[in-house]
Design a protein around this motif. Structure first.
Motif, PDB file in Angstrom:
ATOM      1  N   LEU A 259       0.812  -1.218   0.000  1.00 41.17           N
ATOM      2  CA  LEU A 259       0.000   0.000   0.000  1.00 41.17           C
ATOM      3  C   LEU A 259       0.842   1.263   0.000  1.00 41.17           C
ATOM      4  O   LEU A 259       0.316   2.368  -0.193  1.00 41.17           O
ATOM      5  N   ARG A 303      -5.833   3.723   7.606  1.00 39.95           N
ATOM      6  CA  ARG A 303      -5.991   2.978   6.364  1.00 39.95           C
ATOM      7  C   ARG A 303      -5.460   1.551   6.507  1.00 39.95           C
ATOM      8  O   ARG A 303      -6.051   0.597   6.012  1.00 39.95           O
ATOM      9  N   CYS A 304      -4.335   1.412   7.205  1.00 36.94           N
ATOM     10  CA  CYS A 304      -3.771   0.082   7.442  1.00 36.94           C
ATOM     11  C   CYS A 304      -4.730  -0.789   8.231  1.00 36.94           C
ATOM     12  O   CYS A 304      -4.874  -1.993   7.961  1.00 36.94           O
ATOM     13  N   GLU A 307      -7.422  -2.001   5.900  1.00 37.12           N
ATOM     14  CA  GLU A 307      -6.898  -3.002   4.970  1.00 37.12           C
ATOM     15  C   GLU A 307      -6.652  -4.340   5.664  1.00 37.12           C
ATOM     16  O   GLU A 307      -6.906  -5.400   5.094  1.00 37.12           O
ATOM     17  N   TRP A 311      -8.164  -7.945   4.796  1.00 36.48           N
ATOM     18  CA  TRP A 311      -7.233  -9.047   4.511  1.00 36.48           C
ATOM     19  C   TRP A 311      -7.536 -10.254   5.406  1.00 36.48           C
ATOM     20  O   TRP A 311      -7.506 -11.396   4.948  1.00 36.48           O
TER      21      TRP A 311
END
Length: 602
Positions: A259, A303-304, A307, A311
């Motif tokens: 990313l 954002r991580c 994500e 995932w």
């Protein structure tokens, strides 16, 4: 029997007496194959990896080592599965070696509930039968080198040669020069919810091995007299389960790094930083199902998190809300105090003046990074010590001290790499606990009488809770504050015990914080090798301190008569050196080579 009768050839299979097996030769041959698997996996030669794995799983050598590990070396070898088998005789071990074949029918696991440290909850374990454990150890021998060559560098849990201290050292390197935001996260019931089909697809191994692993995953669990199906998750308690969990979570770091191209990180002139700089700016450090993500920008951390949730959903996993939070290492953020807890440590940065500030490449930092035992760890440790005191009101002082010392030594060594501010405070609490223990035993005596009886000055150290006999101390309670600070060196990048650098790995063992100085001294004297077979100690090995001349034959308990050898070598030596026939074992102590986090820490 003749001199050659211990080893006979029957067809293609060697026939041994268990005590006369040349384990040195077997270990060397198996390691050579594992090293070839590792190197082939590094090169991406999948065809050769599969061929070598088939060769390893069919070899008598690997099967014998697998049986030895689960029936002799493993500390949980006395735990029975659904068949009730707790131990094996040498003859039964040899028979089990011949029964190990991929594709055999598996048995369900036996449910055992153990307390979860720090909570009232209990953790479910699934204990396989002895045969399934041996077969899982065989499969692990084949799979682990392949995946060690592929695992990410900042994955530290349940991997050979890596420990909690490596993860803590990685955190220290990440934040030592710059305060950052951190996503402190935990995966909810990771072992119990992994999707079987997705895991097998990710494993991507050859059909026979795939069917065998699928059989273990679907074997079911026996709780009491009732059989429950297992449609998801890997059974905790199985030999291969930690490896499967790591495979399921493999790729998390690479996904976050991918990313980086989209991060908004402008330079002072307005241009975006390079992709390499963006990738380096974000760090993912994982220990089993606990992980932390660092970055200086809060938007990147948010954002991580989104994500990672997407995932994990692909494996039917999710983050645990109660143990997942975003905070900052130096400043309070969103009503969250700075710092976070990880693997029993509390990590936090403090603002300082110029005279006590650290220095980075660009001058004074203005802050200090400190690692200390978390409040939860301190509370759990004191509670365990208090429980030992309360259970020992009827015991002699020297017996109580011998029960307490291993607990104090283990906890102190684990936290010897961090700030020891709390160590004297813990000693102070133990002094008061010891005085209450003495008052409970001598209700009518004064406090001064109890102090004079149970506390002594030894050298320059006062207030030592110690037992004396004939004017000499026979047992002295260890002090937390006497533990020396140990600087821990993190494992190099992607290094693995299967890469062939045995000198590097045997040297690292003697420097681990959780090893006692006695064991470290033996490792240094013996240059990392077993004194009996001459092989280097590896991370998964178990070892004992052995009398060279057995005590039963007149040997003394002195340093010159002691040596460090493998546990299986100890069994073999004891059977041959006369100590067993004399009715006394030569074992003095046992210490596992594989260092794990104690339940008193977390």
């Amino acid at each position: 029997m003749s001199s050659n009768a211990n080893v006979m050839n029957t067809g293609n299979r060697p026939m041994y007496e268990w005590s006369s097996i040349d384990w040195r030769k077997l270990e060397r041959n198996a390691y050579k194959l594992q090293k070839r698997i590792y190197r082939a996996s590094e090169r991406g030669d999948v065809k050769l990896v599969r061929r070598l794995q088939r060769l390893l799983t069919k070899s008598w050598t690997a099967k014998a080592i697998s049986v030895r590990r689960v029936s002799q070396d493993n500390r949980g070898k006395k735990t029975a599965g659904v068949d009730g088998v707790k131990s094996l005789t040498p003859k039964q071990r040899l028979s089990l070696v011949d029964e190990l074949h991929l594709g055999t029918k598996v048995s369900s696991t036996r449910r055992v509930w153990i307390p979860k440290p720090g909570t009232d909850e209990k953790r479910p374990l699934g204990i396989p039968t002895m045969k399934d454990r041996a077969l899982q150890a065989l499969v692990k021998m084949a799979l682990e080198p392949e995946w060690e060559a592929r695992f990410e560098p900042n994955s530290y849990g349940f991997r050979p040669g890596r420990s909690c201290h490596d993860a803590i050292a990685a955190i220290q390197q990440t934040i030592k020069c710059k305060p950052k935001f951190v996503l402190d996260a935990d995966i909810s019931k990771c072992f119990d919810r992994i999707n079987h089909q997705k895991l097998l697809e990710k494993l991507n191994t050859y059909p026979t091995l795939r069917r065998q692993i699928r059989a273990w995953l679907k074997a079911g669990v026996m709780d009491g007299k009732q059989l429950f199906p297992t449609n998801e998750g890997t059974p905790q308690g199985g030999v291969i389960s930690p490896l499967l969990a790591n495979i399921a979570l493999h790729g998390m770091e690479a996904h976050i790094k991918s990313l980086a191209r989209q991060f908004n990180m402008p330079r002072p002139n307005g241009n975006q930083q390079s992709i390499t700089a963006k990738r380096r700016s974000v760090s993912v450090i994982r220990y089993a199902d606990d992980f932390v993500i660092f970055h200086k920008d809060i938007d990147v951390i948010r954002r991580c998190k989104a994500e990672i949730e997407n995932w994990l959903a692909d494996m039917d996993l999710e983050l645990k809300p109660s143990k997942t939070r975003i905070t900052h290492t130096l400043k309070a953020y969103n009503e969250e105090q700075p710092g976070f807890d990880f693997l029993g440590f509390h990590v936090r940065q403090f603002s300082t003046g110029k005279h006590s500030s650290g220095r980075g490449s660009h001058g004074l930092l203005g802050f200090k990074t400190k690692f200390s035992p978390s409040k939860k760890s301190l509370k759990a440790h004191y509670r365990k010590i208090a429980t030992i005191f309360e259970a020992s009101y009827g015991s002699r002082q020297e017996v109580l001290i011998r029960r307490l010392n291993p607990v104090i030594r283990g906890w102190s060594n684990y936290f010897s790499v961090c700030t020891r501010t709390y160590f004297p405070k813990m000693d102070h609490q133990i002094v008061w606990k010891a005085m209450r223990w003495g008052k409970h035993r001598h209700v009518r005596k004064t406090v001064d009488w109890i102090v004079n009886k149970y506390f002594h000055t030894i050298g320059n150290s006062k207030w030592n809770f110690s037992a004396f006999k004939d004017g000499k101390p026979v047992a002295v309670l260890l002090k937390h504050s006497a533990t020396r600070f140990r600087r821990y060196v993190k494992v190099k990048g992607r290094s693995s015990p299967y890469d062939g650098n045995l000198v590097y790995w045997s040297t690292r063992m003697g420097r681990h914080p959780e090893l006692t100085s006695r064991i470290a001294r033996f490792l240094k004297q013996q240059k990392g090798k077993c004194a009996h077979c001459g092989l280097y100690f590896k991370n998964a090995d178990m070892w004992d301190i052995d009398h060279i001349v057995p005590k039963a034959l007149g040997g003394k308990n002195e340093a010159s008569n002691l040596q460090l050898i493998h546990r299986h070598c100890h069994h073999q030596k004891t059977a041959l050196d006369g100590s067993r026939r004399a009715g006394e074992s030569s074992r003095t102590t046992e210490e596992p080579c594989e260092v794990k986090v104690s339940s008193t820490v977390l």
